[in-house]
Write a protein that holds these residues in place. Sequence first.
Motif, PDB file in Angstrom:
ATOM      1  N   VAL A   1       0.829  -1.212   0.000  1.00  0.00           N
ATOM      2  CA  VAL A   1       0.000   0.000   0.000  1.00  0.00           C
ATOM      3  C   VAL A   1       0.861   1.258   0.000  1.00  0.00           C
ATOM      4  O   VAL A   1       0.685   2.153  -0.832  1.00  0.00           O
ATOM      5  N   GLN A   2       1.817   1.328   0.927  1.00  0.00           N
ATOM      6  CA  GLN A   2       2.661   2.523   1.040  1.00  0.00           C
ATOM      7  C   GLN A   2       3.888   2.471   0.133  1.00  0.00           C
ATOM      8  O   GLN A   2       4.597   3.475   0.008  1.00  0.00           O
ATOM      9  N   GLN A   3       4.133   1.318  -0.458  1.00  0.00           N
ATOM     10  CA  GLN A   3       5.297   1.119  -1.329  1.00  0.00           C
ATOM     11  C   GLN A   3       6.613   1.424  -0.608  1.00  0.00           C
ATOM     12  O   GLN A   3       7.568   1.944  -1.189  1.00  0.00           O
ATOM     13  N   ASN A   4       6.633   1.066   0.663  1.00  0.00           N
ATOM     14  CA  ASN A   4       7.848   1.202   1.462  1.00  0.00           C
ATOM     15  C   ASN A   4       8.672  -0.070   1.274  1.00  0.00           C
ATOM     16  O   ASN A   4       8.749  -0.935   2.142  1.00  0.00           O
ATOM     17  N   TRP A   5       9.273  -0.178   0.083  1.00  0.00           N
ATOM     18  CA  TRP A   5       9.864  -1.430  -0.372  1.00  0.00           C
ATOM     19  C   TRP A   5      11.037  -1.901   0.484  1.00  0.00           C
ATOM     20  O   TRP A   5      11.350  -3.088   0.498  1.00  0.00           O
TER      21      TRP A   5
END
Length: 204
Positions: free
Chosen positions: A109-113
Motif C-alpha cells: 500500500v505505502q510502497q515502502n519497499w
Amino acid sequence: MRLYFIRHGESEANRLQVISNRGDRYSLTAKGQQQARTLAENLKPFPLSTIFTSPLRRAIETAEILSDELGEPYQITDALREYDCGILEGKSDQESWRLHREIAQDWVVQQNWQRKLDGGESFLEIKNRFVPFIERLTEAEFRSDNHILLVGHGGIFQLMLPLLLTNIDRHFVTEHGICHTDCIITEPQPDGFRCLQWGEIRLV
C-alpha cells in the motif's frame, strides 16, 4: 511454455498458526498430503516436464508427492522460499501476526519497499531473488512446449505475481487469495505473463 505456481499443502505450522518461514521443523498434515495427491491427479492430463520447489519442508513434501505421482523429478531453489520474517520466526501470538500483516501492507500500500523486520527480508530483497529466477527460466524455455511446476508459498506468490502478470493486480490477489495447493497457470506473452487460471477461477 507455461508456468504453474502452486502453494504447498496444509502444514502443521498452518494448523498451529505459527510463523515458520525457515528450516524444516513443520511437515505437511495428513490433510496437506491428501491435497497434494489430489492436485497431482488433477495435473496428470497436462504435459508437465519439470518441478521446482522452495527449500522449506512443507514445499519439498508437496513437491515429493507431485514428483512421485507425476513421474517428474524436482529441483530445489531458494528463489521460491517464503519470505523471511526475522524476529517473528516461530511466534504465534496476535501481536506478532499483527506486525506481520502491517509489514506486508506497508509494502503493497505505502510502497515502502525497503522496510523489514530485524533479521528479515525487505520487499526488494524478495524481488531480487524471485524475479531474476523467473526471467532466467523464461529466457531458457520461452519457445519450448514445457509446462513447469513451481511449488512455493502464499506470501511470496501474493507479493510477486502482480509484478509478473499483466491481467492480475493486487486488488485481485487480496480479494481471492491463494489456498493450499491452489494452482495458478500462466503463460508468457511479449509484454509479460498472462494468468490463465487462478485456483478455480478461469480467466480465459
